[in-house]
Enzyme design. Structure first.
Site, short mmCIF file in Angstrom:
data_model
loop_
_atom_site.label_atom_id
_atom_site.label_comp_id
_atom_site.label_asym_id
_atom_site.label_seq_id
_atom_site.Cartn_x
_atom_site.Cartn_y
_atom_site.Cartn_z
N GLU A 93 -4.83 7.34 2.25
CA GLU A 93 -5.04 6.56 3.45
C GLU A 93 -3.74 6.32 4.21
O GLU A 93 -3.70 6.29 5.42
CB GLU A 93 -5.65 5.24 3.02
CG GLU A 93 -6.44 4.59 4.10
CD GLU A 93 -7.19 3.38 3.58
OE1 GLU A 93 -7.07 3.07 2.37
OE2 GLU A 93 -7.88 2.76 4.37
N ASP B 225 0.82 -1.21 0.00
CA ASP B 225 0.00 0.00 0.00
C ASP B 225 0.86 1.27 0.00
O ASP B 225 0.68 2.15 -0.83
CB ASP B 225 -0.85 0.05 1.29
CG ASP B 225 -2.29 -0.39 1.04
OD1 ASP B 225 -2.64 -0.63 -0.11
OD2 ASP B 225 -3.03 -0.49 2.03
N ASP C 229 -6.14 6.25 -3.24
CA ASP C 229 -6.29 4.99 -2.50
C ASP C 229 -5.40 3.98 -3.23
O ASP C 229 -5.73 3.51 -4.31
CB ASP C 229 -7.74 4.52 -2.47
CG ASP C 229 -7.92 3.38 -1.48
OD1 ASP C 229 -6.91 2.72 -1.14
OD2 ASP C 229 -9.05 3.13 -1.05
N ASP D 173 -11.84 6.87 -1.26
CA ASP D 173 -12.61 5.78 -1.87
C ASP D 173 -13.49 6.29 -3.02
O ASP D 173 -13.80 5.53 -3.94
CB ASP D 173 -13.56 5.14 -0.85
CG ASP D 173 -12.84 4.33 0.22
OD1 ASP D 173 -11.90 3.60 -0.13
OD2 ASP D 173 -13.24 4.43 1.40
N THR E 176 -8.27 -4.10 0.02
CA THR E 176 -7.04 -4.79 0.41
C THR E 176 -7.32 -6.22 0.88
O THR E 176 -6.50 -7.11 0.66
CB THR E 176 -6.31 -4.03 1.54
OG1 THR E 176 -7.26 -3.35 2.34
CG2 THR E 176 -5.33 -3.03 0.99
N ILE F 181 -4.40 0.85 -2.79
CA ILE F 181 -5.01 -0.45 -3.08
C ILE F 181 -6.35 -0.50 -2.36
O ILE F 181 -6.39 -0.61 -1.13
CB ILE F 181 -4.11 -1.63 -2.64
CG1 ILE F 181 -2.83 -1.65 -3.47
CG2 ILE F 181 -4.86 -2.97 -2.78
CD1 ILE F 181 -1.87 -2.77 -3.15
N ASP F 182 -7.42 -0.35 -3.12
CA ASP F 182 -8.74 -0.46 -2.49
C ASP F 182 -9.15 -1.93 -2.52
O ASP F 182 -8.82 -2.66 -3.44
CB ASP F 182 -9.77 0.39 -3.25
CG ASP F 182 -11.12 0.36 -2.54
OD1 ASP F 182 -11.17 0.64 -1.33
OD2 ASP F 182 -12.13 0.04 -3.20
C1 2IP Z 1 -12.38 -0.28 1.93
C2 2IP Z 1 -12.83 -1.31 0.92
C3 2IP Z 1 -14.00 -2.04 1.48
C4 2IP Z 1 -15.17 -1.10 1.67
C5 2IP Z 1 -14.76 0.08 2.54
C6 2IP Z 1 -13.48 0.75 2.04
O1 2IP Z 1 -11.14 0.27 1.56
O2 2IP Z 1 -13.19 -0.73 -0.31
O3 2IP Z 1 -14.30 -3.09 0.64
O4 2IP Z 1 -16.20 -1.80 2.27
O5 2IP Z 1 -15.78 1.01 2.54
O6 2IP Z 1 -13.10 1.79 2.91
P1 2IP Z 1 -17.31 -2.61 1.45
O7 2IP Z 1 -16.63 -3.64 0.62
O8 2IP Z 1 -18.22 -3.16 2.50
O9 2IP Z 1 -17.97 -1.57 0.59
P2 2IP Z 1 -9.70 -0.50 1.86
O10 2IP Z 1 -9.75 -1.86 1.30
O11 2IP Z 1 -8.73 0.40 1.13
O12 2IP Z 1 -9.55 -0.46 3.35
CA CA Z 2 -10.24 2.08 0.26
#
Ligand code: 2IP
Ligand code: CA
Length: 391
Positions: free
Chosen positions: A79, A54, A142, A308, A147, A144-145
Site C-alpha cells: 500500500e 506504516d 500490508d 489485504d 490503521t 499495518i492493516d
Molecule cells: C483497511 C482495513 C479496514 C477494511 C478495509 C481495508 O486497510 O482493513 O478495516 O475495512 O477494507 O482496506 P473494514 O474494516 O470495513 O473491513 P487499512 O487499515 O490498511 O487501510
Molecule cells: Ca489494509
C-alpha cells in the site's frame, strides 16, 4: 523448509515489535497522541506518524528480505509507496530525526527497534524441506492493516464469542507471497501484534500464523486453542460428510464489515441467524476464519485490495480452503463441480487507475471448507432478495 517463509516470519515479528513499540514506548506513544488530535494532523511533522509507522514497517520488511534474498525486494508490493532504506542505526536516527522534526529521543527509540534482532521460529516449519524458485515469486505487504484501530488503540474491547468487533486485536501485519505467472497465493504470514495483554505488566503479546501451499505440500502453523488467546471456545468445525440439512440446523457463522450492505446482511441473518459478527480489519476478519472462530468472512464491496487478502488466502489454501470472488460466486451455478472463482494476485484490473488497479472488485468470501461453502452459497442465494447485491 522454505527459507523465504522462515525469513518472512522473522521480519513480520520485527514489524510487530515496531508496531508495539510505537504504542508502548513513551517517546513514541506521544507521537501517536499528537496524531490523534484533530486539526493538528500533519502540521507538526513532515509526514504524519501513522504513515511513518506504516512506511517504516514496510521498508524494514523490504530491506530484510533484500539482505537475505537479493533481487526479491523488486517484487515486493504494498500500500505504501514511499522509500525509507537504511542499513545503519545511526543513519536511521538521522533520517527519522528529520521527519520527526528533530525529536531525538523518539528517533533513537524507533531506530533501536528497527535494528534490533528478533527470534521467531516454528518447529513445524523447520521440519519440512521445500524449495520454491525465487524468480516466480511476488509479495504483497500490508504493513499495518486496520490503521484506524491502531491509532485509536483501544485495549479494553470485549470479544463477542472470541471475535473482537474493534480494538488493537484487529490490527495485523500481512505478508502474502504469490506466483507471478498464475497469481496463485503460495505462502502467507499474519502477525497479530496485539493478541493478548498481560494485565499485570500491561504489555501486549503477539501471535503469528503462517501457511504454505506449493505443489501438493500444504502446511500451516499449529493453531493455539482460541481459549488461550481470547477466552472463548473455538466453534466446532463441521465434518465433511454432514448432510446439508444438518449443516443448516447447525447454522453457519460469518464475520462481516461494519459497512456491509443491508441486502447482504438481511440474507445472511436468514442463513446464519444470530451467528453474524462484525469486526474491523480485513486481515483480522480473515484471521477469524483461519482460527475457526467463524465459517466465512464475507464482503460484497470493492474496498479490499490484494495486500489485504493475499496472506490469509495462502494460509486458507494450505488448510484446504480459499478465498473467492463473492460476486462471481453468486453468479455461478452452485455445486456444479467447477472450480471456484479464486482471487488472483498478479493482474491489474482493466480500466482502473491508482489503488483501484489492485482492488478485489467483486468482493470476497473466505472459507476453510469448499463443501461447506457450496452448501452455504446455495442457501444464501435462495435467501437473497430479488434486488440482490445491486442495491
Ligand atoms: C483497511 C482495513 C479496514 C477494511 C478495509 C481495508 O486497510 O482493513 O478495516 O475495512 O477494507 O482496506 P473494514 O474494516 O470495513 O473491513 P487499512 O487499515 O490498511 O487501510
Ligand atoms: Ca489494509
Amino acid at each position: 523448509m522454505s527459507a523465504i517463509l522462515r525469513e518472512l516470519l522473522h521480519v513480520s515479528e520485527k514489524a510487530a515489535n515496531i508496531a508495539r513499540a510505537c504504542r508502548q514506548q513513551e517517546a513514541l506513544f506521544q507521537l501517536l497522541i499528537e496524531e490523534k488530535k484533530e486539526g493538528e494532523k500533519n502540521k507538526k511533522f513532515t509526514v504524519d506518524f501513522k504513515t511513518l509507522a506504516d512506511v517504516l514497517v514496510q521498508e524494514v520488511i523490504k530491506q530484510n528480505m533484500q539482505n537475505k534474498f537479493p533481487g526479491l525486494e523488486k517484487k515486493i508490493f504494498g500500500e505504501e509507496s514511499n522509500e525509507f532504506t537504511n542499513d545503519l542505526e545511526e543513519e536511521t536516527v538521522e533520517l527519522l530525526s528529520k521527519v520527526l522534526n528533530g525529536n531525538k529521543l523518539a528517533s533513537e527509540t524507533l531506530a533501536k527497534v528497527v535494528h534490533q534482532d528478533v527470534a521467531l521460529t516454528d518447529p513445524t516449519l523447520d521440519s519440512i524441506e521445500i524449495t520454491i524458485p525465487q524468480d516466480v515469486l511476488g509479495i504483497w505487504v500490508d504493513p499495518i492493516d486496520s490503521t484506524y484501530q491502531y491509532i485509536k488503540g483501544s485495549a479494553d474491547t470485549e470479544s463477542n464469542q472470541g471475535v473482537f468487533p474493534s480494538g488493537l486485536q484487529c490490527v495485523t501485519i500481512l505478508i502474502g507471497v504469490y506466483n507471478i505467472q498464475t497469481g496463485v497465493p503460495l505462502m502467507g504470514v499474519i502477525n497479530q501484534p496485539f493478541a493478548t495483554r498481560d494485565l499485570n505488566t500491561l504489555r501486549w503479546k503477539g501471535q503469528c500464523y503462517w501457511g504454505l501451499s506449493y505443489m501438493g505440500t500444504n502446511i500451516y502453523s499449529h493453531q493455539p486453542p482460541i481459549s488461550q488467546t481470547n477466552g472463548s471456545e473455538p466453534r466446532s468445525p463441521l465434518t465433511e460428510n454432514t448432510s446439508p440439512e444438518a449443516e443448516f440446523s447447525h447454522h453457519f457463522s460469518a464475520v462481516i464489515s461494519t459497512s456491509e450492505k443491508e441486502t447482504i446482511k438481511a440474507a445472511l441473518s436468514r442463513v446464519c441467524a444470530d451467528r453474524i459478527f462484525r469486526a474491523a480489519g480485513a486481515g483480522y476478519k480473515s484471521l477469524c476464519v483461519v482460527q475457526g472462530l467463524v465459517d466465512f468472512y464475507i464482503f460484497s464491496e470493492d474496498t479490499t485490495f490484494k495486500w489485504d487478502s493475499c496472506a490469509a488466502h495462502a494460509i486458507l489454501r494450505a488448510m484446504g480452503g480459499g478465498m473467492a470472488d463473492f460476486k462471481e460466486c453468486l453468479a455461478r451455478k452452485p455445486a456444479t463441480g467447477l472450480d471456484l472463482p479464486q482471487l488472483v494476485y498478479h493482474m491489474e484490473n482493466e480500466g482502473t487507475s491508482g489503488v483501484d488497479r489492485w482492488a478485489n472488485r467483486g468482493g470476497l468470501i473466505a472459507y476453510r471448507s469448499r463443501k461447506q461453502l457450496e452448501t452455504f452459497l446455495g442457501l444464501f442465494i435462495q435467501n437473497l432478495a430479488p434486488a440482490g447485491i445491486h442495491t
